[in-house]
Design a protein around this motif. Structure first.
Motif, short mmCIF file in Angstrom:
data_model
loop_
_atom_site.label_atom_id
_atom_site.label_comp_id
_atom_site.label_asym_id
_atom_site.label_seq_id
_atom_site.Cartn_x
_atom_site.Cartn_y
_atom_site.Cartn_z
N LEU A 98 -3.28 -3.30 22.23
CA LEU A 98 -4.02 -2.55 21.22
C LEU A 98 -3.25 -1.29 20.88
O LEU A 98 -2.87 -0.52 21.76
N LEU A 99 -2.99 -1.07 19.59
CA LEU A 99 -2.22 0.08 19.12
C LEU A 99 -3.06 0.90 18.16
O LEU A 99 -3.59 0.36 17.18
N MET A 100 -3.20 2.21 18.44
CA MET A 100 -3.89 3.09 17.51
C MET A 100 -3.05 3.21 16.25
O MET A 100 -1.88 3.57 16.29
N LEU A 101 -3.66 2.90 15.10
CA LEU A 101 -2.93 2.87 13.84
C LEU A 101 -3.12 4.19 13.11
O LEU A 101 -4.22 4.53 12.68
N ALA A 102 -2.05 4.95 12.96
CA ALA A 102 -2.09 6.23 12.27
C ALA A 102 -1.31 6.14 10.96
O ALA A 102 -0.49 5.24 10.78
N THR A 103 -1.59 7.08 10.06
CA THR A 103 -0.94 7.04 8.75
C THR A 103 -0.13 8.30 8.47
O THR A 103 0.26 8.54 7.34
N SER A 104 0.14 9.09 9.50
CA SER A 104 0.95 10.31 9.36
C SER A 104 0.42 11.24 8.27
O SER A 104 1.17 11.84 7.52
N GLY A 105 -0.91 11.29 8.15
CA GLY A 105 -1.52 12.19 7.17
C GLY A 105 -1.57 11.64 5.77
O GLY A 105 -2.11 12.29 4.87
N GLU A 106 -1.04 10.43 5.54
CA GLU A 106 -1.09 9.86 4.20
C GLU A 106 -2.54 9.54 3.83
O GLU A 106 -3.33 9.16 4.66
N ARG A 107 -2.85 9.64 2.54
CA ARG A 107 -4.16 9.23 2.09
C ARG A 107 -4.05 8.44 0.79
O ARG A 107 -4.93 8.50 -0.05
N ALA A 116 0.37 -0.97 8.84
CA ALA A 116 0.26 -2.25 9.54
C ALA A 116 1.56 -3.05 9.43
O ALA A 116 2.01 -3.67 10.40
N ARG A 117 2.17 -3.03 8.26
CA ARG A 117 3.41 -3.77 8.08
C ARG A 117 4.58 -3.08 8.77
O ARG A 117 5.47 -3.74 9.31
N ARG A 118 4.57 -1.76 8.78
CA ARG A 118 5.64 -1.01 9.43
C ARG A 118 5.68 -1.32 10.92
O ARG A 118 6.75 -1.42 11.53
N HIS A 119 4.50 -1.47 11.52
CA HIS A 119 4.44 -1.76 12.96
C HIS A 119 4.40 -3.26 13.26
O HIS A 119 4.24 -3.65 14.42
N ASN A 120 4.50 -4.09 12.21
CA ASN A 120 4.50 -5.55 12.38
C ASN A 120 3.27 -6.02 13.15
O ASN A 120 3.36 -6.85 14.07
N LEU A 121 2.10 -5.52 12.77
CA LEU A 121 0.87 -5.86 13.48
C LEU A 121 0.40 -7.26 13.11
O LEU A 121 0.47 -7.66 11.94
N ASP A 122 -0.11 -7.99 14.09
CA ASP A 122 -0.66 -9.32 13.82
C ASP A 122 -2.04 -9.24 13.20
O ASP A 122 -2.46 -10.15 12.47
N GLY A 123 -2.80 -8.20 13.51
CA GLY A 123 -4.15 -8.05 12.99
C GLY A 123 -4.63 -6.62 13.19
O GLY A 123 -3.94 -5.80 13.82
N VAL A 124 -5.81 -6.32 12.68
CA VAL A 124 -6.36 -4.97 12.74
C VAL A 124 -7.86 -5.03 13.01
O VAL A 124 -8.55 -5.90 12.48
N VAL A 125 -8.35 -4.11 13.84
CA VAL A 125 -9.79 -3.91 14.04
C VAL A 125 -10.12 -2.53 13.49
O VAL A 125 -9.43 -1.55 13.79
#
Length: 337
Positions: A98-107, A116-125
């Motif tokens: 499980l990886l905490m998904l952050a956006t570096s302050g982007e909105r 999600a694509r940058r970290h090559n995630l298989d899915g998201v909760v």
């Protein structure tokens, strides 16, 4: 370092079976899977993550989006903490991190999709903390397998898990009525959240079924936090007629309400009976023990993990899961009839 062949020999299985335990654990029977994992721990075997990713085209990482309002300590809310533990445990048992998904302050509207694509995630909760924004909806529509907790989402690989909030609220009001209470008020959650709106609806529906009047002055909106419950209870105590019972739509708010009642020189349950919602750990510890509607917190994590992993493995989005709620009776609503 221990090798896959050594682990297979010790377990009496083939290297291919060991590989499946770490890459596709759901296709291996539970007894074999547990034996392989136990032996791997004993001999210090660790799978080659790079080779695993190349072979399966998966990262075995699931992102967690929990975008809490900066004004509220959402990470420290006990209900969310217990859900997070259940989710982590359920995903780990299926071979996922499980990886905490952050956006570096982007909105921007595609901020979470890009993350999600940058970290090559298989899915998201996604956990709804009341600050839902367009970037979360864009994520659910992106094709990335997504599971939302407590908020409906739409998308080609998106579903959600929630509790029976309406039914749980009805249980609470019915119980208070059975204890002889007739002036039943409520402290709601935020009206723009699904749990807040549904628990209010359940309260109102049950009042109607019981033939009790809906009284606007007996409905005060809270925020799911202790200070909000304290302030809302003080408002109820200032009404022209004091309620003899209160259904509080969250246990942390109920603890704040208990404090306000005590500060007013009143007793629970003799003067005012209370029923909360969530069954967080503190509910059983605060005197006189908080009667509450229990949610299946471990079930939240398990259901979310099952749904996201099934979509990662190519299944269609499963239908939404609505988990049952149960009433846990303690001292805050008894004894007097």
């Amino acid at each position: 370092m221990a090798t896959i062949r050594e682990l297979a020999r010790l377990c009496g299985v083939s290297p291919a079976t060991v590989s499946r335990v770490f890459n596709n654990p759901e296709v291996v029977n539970a007894k074999t899977r547990e034996q392989v994992l136990r032996t791997a721990r004993q001999i210090g075997y660790l799978p080659n993550e790079s080779a695993r990713t190349l072979a399966t085209k998966k990262s075995f990482m699931v992102g967690l989006v929990w975008d809490t309002d900066h004004r509220r300590p959402g990470w420290r809310h006990p209900f969310f903490q217990e859900i997070l533990i259940g989710l982590k445990t359920a995903l780990s048992g299926r071979g996922y991190h499980l990886l905490m998904l952050a956006t570096s302050g982007e909105r921007t509207e595609d901020a979470y999709v890009r993350a999600a694509r940058r970290h090559n995630l298989d899915g998201v909760v996604m956990i709804d903390s009341g600050t839902w924004d367009p970037s979360l909806q864009r994520l659910s529509e992106s094709g990335v397998p997504c599971v939302s907790l407590d908020r409906p989402v739409e998308g080609p690989h998106a579903t959600y898990v929630t509790s029976d909030n309406v039914g749980g609220a009805r249980l609470a009001v019915r119980h208070l009525h059975e204890r002889g209470r007739r002036a039943i008020a409520t402290i709601t959650g935020p009206a723009h959240t699904r749990p807040g709106a549904e628990r209010l609806r359940g309260y109102q529906d049950e009042l109607s079924r019981l033939g009790l009047p809906r009284r606007p002055e007996f409905v005060v909106e809270g925020d799911f936090y202790l200070s909000g419950g304290h302030a809302a209870m003080r408002r109820l105590l200032e009404a022209d007629e004091r309620p003899d019972a209160v259904f509080v739509a969250g246990d942390e708010m109920a603890v704040g309400a208990l404090r306000a009642i005590g500060e007013a020189g009143l007793k629970v349950p003799e003067d005012i009976a209370l029923v909360g919602f969530d069954d967080i750990e503190v509910a059983a510890l605060v005197p006189p023990g908080l009667t509450t509607v229990a949610q299946d917190k471990a079930g939240f994590g398990t259901a979310a993990a099952e749904a996201v992993v099934s979509m990662i493995n190519g299944a269609d989005a499963p239908p939404p899961r609505i988990l049952p709620t149960t009433l846990v009776v303690r001292g805050s609503s008894t004894p007097p009839l």
